[in-house]
Design a protein around this motif. Sequence first.
Motif, PDB file in Angstrom:
ATOM      1  N   ALA A  75      -8.220   0.343  -3.144  1.00 10.74           N
ATOM      2  CA  ALA A  75      -7.734   0.663  -4.496  1.00 10.74           C
ATOM      3  C   ALA A  75      -6.679   1.765  -4.442  1.00 10.74           C
ATOM      4  O   ALA A  75      -5.695   1.725  -5.181  1.00 10.74           O
ATOM      5  CB  ALA A  75      -8.899   1.078  -5.385  1.00 10.74           C
ATOM      6  N   THR A  76      -6.868   2.741  -3.560  1.00 11.76           N
ATOM      7  CA  THR A  76      -5.905   3.834  -3.428  1.00 11.76           C
ATOM      8  C   THR A  76      -4.572   3.313  -2.913  1.00 11.76           C
ATOM      9  O   THR A  76      -3.509   3.680  -3.434  1.00 11.76           O
ATOM     10  CB  THR A  76      -6.452   4.923  -2.492  1.00 11.76           C
ATOM     11  OG1 THR A  76      -7.667   5.422  -3.043  1.00 11.76           O
ATOM     12  CG2 THR A  76      -5.461   6.055  -2.318  1.00 11.76           C
ATOM     13  N   ILE A  77      -4.611   2.460  -1.912  1.00  9.75           N
ATOM     14  CA  ILE A  77      -3.371   1.886  -1.362  1.00  9.75           C
ATOM     15  C   ILE A  77      -2.638   1.100  -2.434  1.00  9.75           C
ATOM     16  O   ILE A  77      -1.422   1.244  -2.620  1.00  9.75           O
ATOM     17  CB  ILE A  77      -3.670   1.012  -0.130  1.00  9.75           C
ATOM     18  CG1 ILE A  77      -4.095   1.873   1.049  1.00  9.75           C
ATOM     19  CG2 ILE A  77      -2.454   0.167   0.251  1.00  9.75           C
ATOM     20  CD1 ILE A  77      -4.608   1.089   2.238  1.00  9.75           C
ATOM     21  N   ALA A  81       1.028   2.120  -4.048  1.00  7.77           N
ATOM     22  CA  ALA A  81       2.145   1.177  -4.002  1.00  7.77           C
ATOM     23  C   ALA A  81       2.683   0.902  -5.404  1.00  7.77           C
ATOM     24  O   ALA A  81       3.905   0.877  -5.616  1.00  7.77           O
ATOM     25  CB  ALA A  81       1.696  -0.121  -3.333  1.00  7.77           C
ATOM     26  N   HIS A  82       1.788   0.712  -6.361  1.00  6.79           N
ATOM     27  CA  HIS A  82       2.247   0.470  -7.739  1.00  6.79           C
ATOM     28  C   HIS A  82       2.990   1.682  -8.294  1.00  6.79           C
ATOM     29  O   HIS A  82       4.002   1.538  -8.972  1.00  6.79           O
ATOM     30  CB  HIS A  82       1.062   0.119  -8.643  1.00  6.79           C
ATOM     31  CG  HIS A  82       0.598  -1.290  -8.500  1.00  6.79           C
ATOM     32  ND1 HIS A  82       1.326  -2.368  -8.952  1.00  6.79           N
ATOM     33  CD2 HIS A  82      -0.517  -1.808  -7.934  1.00  6.79           C
ATOM     34  CE1 HIS A  82       0.689  -3.483  -8.684  1.00  6.79           C
ATOM     35  NE2 HIS A  82      -0.442  -3.177  -8.060  1.00  6.79           N
ATOM     36  N   GLU A  83       2.480   2.872  -7.998  1.00  5.54           N
ATOM     37  CA  GLU A  83       3.116   4.089  -8.511  1.00  5.54           C
ATOM     38  C   GLU A  83       4.478   4.331  -7.864  1.00  5.54           C
ATOM     39  O   GLU A  83       5.355   4.938  -8.484  1.00  5.54           O
ATOM     40  CB  GLU A  83       2.207   5.304  -8.278  1.00  5.54           C
ATOM     41  CG  GLU A  83       0.942   5.290  -9.109  1.00  5.54           C
ATOM     42  CD  GLU A  83       1.201   5.342 -10.609  1.00  5.54           C
ATOM     43  OE1 GLU A  83       2.141   6.035 -11.041  1.00  5.54           O
ATOM     44  OE2 GLU A  83       0.462   4.664 -11.344  1.00  5.54           O
ATOM     45  N   ASN A 127       5.299  -4.286   1.066  1.00  3.68           N
ATOM     46  CA  ASN A 127       4.327  -4.544   2.125  1.00  3.68           C
ATOM     47  C   ASN A 127       2.981  -3.897   1.821  1.00  3.68           C
ATOM     48  O   ASN A 127       1.927  -4.472   2.108  1.00  3.68           O
ATOM     49  CB  ASN A 127       4.857  -4.065   3.475  1.00  3.68           C
ATOM     50  CG  ASN A 127       5.938  -4.956   4.021  1.00  3.68           C
ATOM     51  OD1 ASN A 127       6.083  -6.109   3.608  1.00  3.68           O
ATOM     52  ND2 ASN A 127       6.744  -4.426   4.923  1.00  3.68           N
ATOM     53  N   LEU A 128       3.001  -2.690   1.248  1.00  4.73           N
ATOM     54  CA  LEU A 128       1.747  -2.041   0.852  1.00  4.73           C
ATOM     55  C   LEU A 128       1.019  -2.863  -0.211  1.00  4.73           C
ATOM     56  O   LEU A 128      -0.203  -3.035  -0.146  1.00  4.73           O
ATOM     57  CB  LEU A 128       2.016  -0.634   0.313  1.00  4.73           C
ATOM     58  CG  LEU A 128       2.200   0.475   1.333  1.00  4.73           C
ATOM     59  CD1 LEU A 128       2.600   1.767   0.619  1.00  4.73           C
ATOM     60  CD2 LEU A 128       0.940   0.690   2.135  1.00  4.73           C
ATOM     61  N   LEU A 129       1.760  -3.347  -1.185  1.00  2.88           N
ATOM     62  CA  LEU A 129       1.147  -4.182  -2.220  1.00  2.88           C
ATOM     63  C   LEU A 129       0.583  -5.466  -1.626  1.00  2.88           C
ATOM     64  O   LEU A 129      -0.518  -5.896  -1.983  1.00  2.88           O
ATOM     65  CB  LEU A 129       2.167  -4.511  -3.313  1.00  2.88           C
ATOM     66  CG  LEU A 129       2.479  -3.397  -4.288  1.00  2.88           C
ATOM     67  CD1 LEU A 129       3.653  -3.776  -5.181  1.00  2.88           C
ATOM     68  CD2 LEU A 129       1.260  -3.092  -5.132  1.00  2.88           C
ATOM     69  N   GLU A 135      -6.124  -7.675   1.615  1.00  2.00           N
ATOM     70  CA  GLU A 135      -7.434  -7.103   1.912  1.00  2.00           C
ATOM     71  C   GLU A 135      -8.424  -7.340   0.785  1.00  2.00           C
ATOM     72  O   GLU A 135      -9.623  -7.440   1.028  1.00  2.00           O
ATOM     73  CB  GLU A 135      -7.305  -5.610   2.207  1.00  2.00           C
ATOM     74  CG  GLU A 135      -6.683  -5.330   3.557  1.00  2.00           C
ATOM     75  CD  GLU A 135      -6.601  -3.857   3.872  1.00  2.00           C
ATOM     76  OE1 GLU A 135      -6.737  -3.019   2.965  1.00  2.00           O
ATOM     77  OE2 GLU A 135      -6.394  -3.540   5.062  1.00  2.00           O
ATOM     78  N   ALA A 136      -7.936  -7.445  -0.440  1.00  2.00           N
ATOM     79  CA  ALA A 136      -8.819  -7.707  -1.574  1.00  2.00           C
ATOM     80  C   ALA A 136      -9.133  -9.201  -1.699  1.00  2.00           C
ATOM     81  O   ALA A 136      -9.927  -9.591  -2.538  1.00  2.00           O
ATOM     82  CB  ALA A 136      -8.185  -7.192  -2.859  1.00  2.00           C
TER      83      ALA A 136
END
Length: 168
Positions: A75-77, A81-83, A127-129, A135-136
């Motif tokens: 959730a943090t990642i 990424a969204h922020e 890539n982070l998103l 992973e989700a």
Amino acid sequence: LWFAATVLAGGSVWLLGSAILKPVHELGDAIDRLGPDDLTARVAATSGPDEVRGMVERLNGLLDRLEQAFRREQATIASIAHELRTPVATLRSDIEFRLLAQPSQAETAVLQANLKTVERMQGMVANLLLLARLEAGKEPLPNDVVDVSGVVNEAIESWSARAEQRGR
């Protein structure tokens, strides 16, 4: 008589030992089956002495806490990424608008270099998103062919000036 008693005692120890240790061996086998692909898997505490069941309950509690920590990390990642998407997009649009204003040649070179950096940053955020979604389990893993030589050439191009400045 001594030999018979020794054989009888040894056989009893072997039979009782395997029966007594059976729950421990089953616990070990269950732990071996746990893997990183299924974070919800737990060890069943259905049989065995109270000590083994208590150990299994503690192990399952540990697995619960690890699963929660991993979910928080995911959730943090995703949140990071969204922020990052908005400020990076803002930087890119500012640079592109500045390039449209027909700056001097020196400014244009700096702005184009900055634009390339921002584009790489946008790729990292994307890539982070993607990582967070993969992973989700919200997105299947893409099976794409990658041109490694192109990636290497791009890295060489982006770092060659700095390497030359440092004599490398």
